[in-house]
Motif scaffolding. Structure first.
Motif, short mmCIF file in Angstrom:
data_model
loop_
_atom_site.label_atom_id
_atom_site.label_comp_id
_atom_site.label_asym_id
_atom_site.label_seq_id
_atom_site.Cartn_x
_atom_site.Cartn_y
_atom_site.Cartn_z
N GLY A 114 0.81 -1.21 0.00
CA GLY A 114 0.00 0.00 0.00
C GLY A 114 0.84 1.26 0.00
N GLU A 115 0.37 2.25 0.71
CA GLU A 115 1.02 3.56 0.76
C GLU A 115 2.27 3.52 1.64
OE1 GLU A 115 -0.09 8.16 1.93
OE2 GLU A 115 -1.48 6.56 2.40
N LEU A 116 3.36 4.06 1.13
CA LEU A 116 4.59 4.21 1.89
C LEU A 116 5.08 5.65 1.73
CD1 LEU A 116 6.38 0.84 1.10
CD2 LEU A 116 5.60 1.62 3.33
N PRO A 117 4.68 6.51 2.65
CA PRO A 117 5.07 7.91 2.55
C PRO A 117 6.58 8.10 2.59
CG PRO A 117 3.33 7.61 4.17
CD PRO A 117 3.82 6.25 3.79
N GLN A 118 7.03 9.21 2.06
CA GLN A 118 8.44 9.56 2.01
C GLN A 118 9.01 9.65 3.44
OE1 GLN A 118 8.92 13.36 0.21
NE2 GLN A 118 11.12 13.41 0.44
#
Length: 143
Positions: free
Chosen positions: A84-88
């Motif tokens: 899924g989402e892996l923010p910076q």
């Protein structure tokens, strides 16, 4: 091919603390993926991964195609693990349940390919080109 989604949307988000602590994720690579644990569960194996996105790209979707090798070294499964989402600049812990396969019967797992690596600007190759893998288990994990 089987598509596995994480059993917990995010067990924990640690921010940059782990990356700055000098652990396995304080490497020169920009994207780290660690097989942190393999735990026997009823009817299968729970795989715990720690992913650290140290790129300059906030990833909105991340998924890897992996090959699971049995104790005899034969490919027993091809799976897509969706992170899924892996923010910076974030580190995330996710778990996947692999049914009908005991952890003791897994000799190694390899990242076969990127199934998805995208941001709001489109697709990227940073999930593979900057990938560093490691394992804290008896299961070999790599490229």
């Amino acid at each position: 091919m089987i598509r596995l989604t994480k059993t917990l949307s995010a067990v924990a988000i640690f921010g940059s603390i782990v990356a700055g602590a000098g652990g396995a994720f304080a490497q020169d690579s920009v994207f780290s993926l660690e097989l942190n644990n393999a735990t026997e569960i009823e009817g299968g194996c729970r795989l715990t991964y720690v992913a650290a996105n140290n790129t300059d790209i906030a990833l909105t979707q991340t998924a890897y195609e992996v090959a699971i090798f049995d104790a005899a070294g034969r490919v027993s499964n091809l799976l897509v693990l969706e992170f899924g989402e892996l923010p910076q600049g974030k580190t995330r812990v996710v778990q996947f349940d692999l049914g009908n396969q005991a952890c003791a019967d897994i000799s190694r797992i390899i990242v076969n390919n990127i199934a998805e690596c995208s941001s709001s600007q489109g697709s990227h190759d940073v999930c593979m080109s900057g990938l560093a893998t490691s394992s804290r288990t008896n299961v070999e994990f790599g490229l």
